[in-house]
Design an enzyme around this catalytic site. Structure first.
Site, PDB file in Angstrom:
ATOM      1  N   LYS A  85      -9.803  -5.923   8.873  1.00 27.25           N
ATOM      2  CA  LYS A  85      -8.441  -5.656   9.361  1.00 27.25           C
ATOM      3  C   LYS A  85      -8.515  -4.949  10.719  1.00 27.25           C
ATOM      4  CE  LYS A  85      -7.971  -4.027   5.157  1.00 27.25           C
ATOM      5  NZ  LYS A  85      -7.598  -3.585   3.820  1.00 27.25           N
ATOM      6  N   ASP A 118      -8.831  -1.300  -3.350  1.00 27.87           N
ATOM      7  CA  ASP A 118      -7.419  -1.391  -3.773  1.00 27.87           C
ATOM      8  C   ASP A 118      -7.209  -2.408  -4.894  1.00 27.87           C
ATOM      9  OD1 ASP A 118      -7.985  -3.408  -1.940  1.00 27.87           O
ATOM     10  OD2 ASP A 118      -6.169  -3.153  -0.749  1.00 27.87           O
TER      11      ASP A 118
HETATM   12  C1  BGC Z   1     -10.867  -5.813   2.584  1.00 30.74           C
HETATM   13  C2  BGC Z   1     -10.808  -5.616   1.094  1.00 30.74           C
HETATM   14  C3  BGC Z   1      -9.406  -5.236   0.676  1.00 30.74           C
HETATM   15  C4  BGC Z   1      -8.391  -6.219   1.228  1.00 30.74           C
HETATM   16  C5  BGC Z   1      -6.960  -5.873   0.874  1.00 30.74           C
HETATM   17  C6  BGC Z   1      -9.778  -6.763   3.049  1.00 30.74           C
HETATM   18  O1  BGC Z   1      -9.770  -6.846   4.449  1.00 30.74           O
HETATM   19  O2  BGC Z   1     -12.129  -6.317   2.964  1.00 30.74           O
HETATM   20  O3  BGC Z   1     -11.730  -4.653   0.664  1.00 30.74           O
HETATM   21  O4  BGC Z   1      -9.339  -5.204  -0.716  1.00 30.74           O
HETATM   22  O5  BGC Z   1      -8.505  -6.292   2.630  1.00 30.74           O
HETATM   23  O6  BGC Z   1      -6.604  -4.627   1.332  1.00 30.74           O
END
Ligand code: BGC
Length: 506
Positions: free
Chosen positions: A192, A227
């Site tokens: 992200k 999460d």
């Molecule tokens: C992360 C995950 C996370 C998901 C939702 C992804 O970019 O790698 O660990 O669960 O986003 O938040």
């Protein structure tokens, strides 16, 4: 005199013809440009095609990759991470527990009072956006910010966190973490919008614990969870048939309950329950069956993590708006239906997914919301109604593909654990004689909870892939604030006062 009149008449006729020719010429040109734009749309629609046949290929690929990721470390783009959560909360947990939820654009602090006997949960929650500079700065600054927020929050609730009674905390950290126990693990990579270099490879719960200690807070990080895992815990608390959890928000991911003997890469893993939650990190899933467009390829190449998180880049809230921006830019460059090309169209992530969703769901006859967003966000003004309709169509194509792929991912999990009604047999889908158990999947994330069209497309695809007979046994439950509340529940079930270590690696 007669000659003069004739001359004027001929002159007027010639001028009229010239104007007519100009108008016709302009119309022909504008029709050609419109045709070009329609061509771009058609090409987009074709390359985003998600027929049921294709979705089933994605389902199969997901199940195959899950096996491969469980078989060996690095065996698949799916990391299939151990979570060391081998028991989900039973409902008998008691006491006051805290949770910190870090992972999207917002950060949450929670406090939950548990009364045992599967009591109604009514957590105090405070949410705040994470200042952008903290997402890319130094880890110490981020963790100090988190600890200060927690401190303020606890004081407001009249809980002295500096007292001699230690409080326990669940830390939801929504990034890929290689766990070493239920309360520790190192960050594998950021996803992200986060990119704090000094944190990669470091112990996450330890970094938080140090920040809490620096602030003099008498708190212990009892669990470190993704999460998805928090969401599964809360989902299971409310509905014992819950076997998997999916997040579709800024990022996307899923976890599910797996038998330990199926986790082949970790031979000798013993848990008293015989199972463990596995964090798939499905955002990184890849398959040649995924319908990929030139926009996805460009988005990926220009991202800070090329060749990574391919599934996430087609599905999650961080990216959908940007795919739409890229399509509008291409149309604008190839024709003048959007007027002169707006410089805003060149700005990465200028169009965020909430604005895109608002355009998609604009049901006013004149599409006034679309016009407003084009103007306010992209600096594109005075577009005719038919062009506004075109924009809605682009949003529709991009969102429909995302939702249908997420549905295929869910069915992939169900297939892996034998809950898709296929009885493990690929192909021949005569399922009338298969006895299906009720199966619940907990879902959280703004794309699913706040974007009606996305949600409807996802449900529709689930039904198409599974068929009505099977789909009616599969329930999707929304777990509000599940990622945080679930972490508090897990902190309770792994609290130092009550927990026994059930996991052995022999
Ligand atoms: C992360 C995950 C996370 C998901 C939702 C992804 O970019 O790698 O660990 O669960 O986003 O938040």
């Amino acid at each position: 005199m007669g000659k003069v009149v004739l001359g004027v008449t001929v002159g007027v006729a010639v001028a009229a013809c010239a104007v007519a020719a100009l108008v016709v010429g302009r119309r022909v040109r504008s029709r050609k440009k419109w045709k070009r734009v329609v061509g771009v749309l058609k090409e987009l629609e074709e390359s985003c095609e998600t027929t049921v046949g294709r979705l089933r290929q994605v389902v199969d690929a997901m199940a195959v990759e899950m096996h491969a990721g469980l078989a060996s470390e690095g065996g698949s783009k799916l990391k299939m991470l151990l979570t060391f959560v081998d028991n989900l909360p039973s409902g008998s947990e008691k006491g006051i527990f805290y949770a910190l939820d870090l992972g999207g654009t917002n950060f949450r602090v929670l406090r939950v009072e548990l009364g045992g006997q599967r009591s109604e949960l009514d957590p105090d929650v405070e949410q705040q956006p994470i200042p952008e500079q903290l997402m890319t700065g130094r880890s110490e600054d981020l963790f100090d910010f988190i600890a200060s927020s927690l401190h303020r929050f606890a004081e407001k609730g009249n809980d002295s966190v500096q007292s001699s009674i230690m409080k326990e905390l669940g830390f939801t950290f929504s990034f890929p973490v290689k766990q070493t126990s239920v309360s520790s693990g190192v960050l594998i990579k950021w996803t992200k919008a986060f990119a704090i270099k000094d944190m990669v490879g470091k112990e996450v719960a330890g970094a938080l614990q140090q920040a809490l200690d620096r602030k003099g807070l008498n708190m212990r990080v009892a669990v470190l969870v993704n999460d998805t895992v928090g969401t599964l815990a809360l989902g299971h608390y409310h509905d014992a048939d819950t076997v998997a959890a999916v997040i579709i928000g800024t990022g996307t991911n899923a976890c599910y309950w797996e038998r330990t003997d199926a986790i082949i890469k970790c031979q000798g893993l013993l848990t008293t329950s015989g199972g463990m939650v596995v964090n798939m990190e499905w955002g990184n899933f890849w398959s040649s069956h995924l319908p990929r467009t030139s926009y996805d390829i460009d988005l990926d190449a220009e991202s800070p993590n090329p060749n990574d998180q391919g599934f996430e880049k087609m599905i999650s809230g961080m990216y959908l708006g940007d795919i739409v921006r890229r399509v509008v830019l291409r149309m604008s460059e190839e024709s003048d239906v959007f007027g002169p090309v707006s410089s805003r169209l060149y700005v990465p992530f200028a169009l965020r997914t909430p604005a895109m969703a608002a355009m998609h769901e604009d049901d006013s006859p004149e599409l006034t919301e679309v016009a407003k967003i084009l103007q306010d966000v992209l600096d594109i003004s005075d577009v005719p109604l038919k062009v506004r309709k075109l924009v809605v169509k682009i949003c529709d194509v991009v969102t429909r593909r995302a939702a249908r792929l997420a549905a295929a991912g869910i069915v992939g999990i169900l297939k892996k654990i034998g809950r898709d009604g296929s009885g493990g047999i690929t192909g021949g889908r005569s399922r009338s004689d298969i006895k299906m158990r009720r199966t619940a999947v907990a879902v959280e994330g703004s794309l699913y909870t706040q974007y009606t069209m996305f949600r409807e497309y996802l449900h529709e695809a689930l039904h198409e892939i599974l068929g009505e007979d099977i789909a009616r046994h599969v329930v999707i439950n929304v777990t509000e604030d599940g990622s945080g509340t679930g972490a508090a529940l897990l902190a309770a079930s792994h609290s130092s006062s009550g927990s026994v270590d059930n996991i052995q690696l022999v």
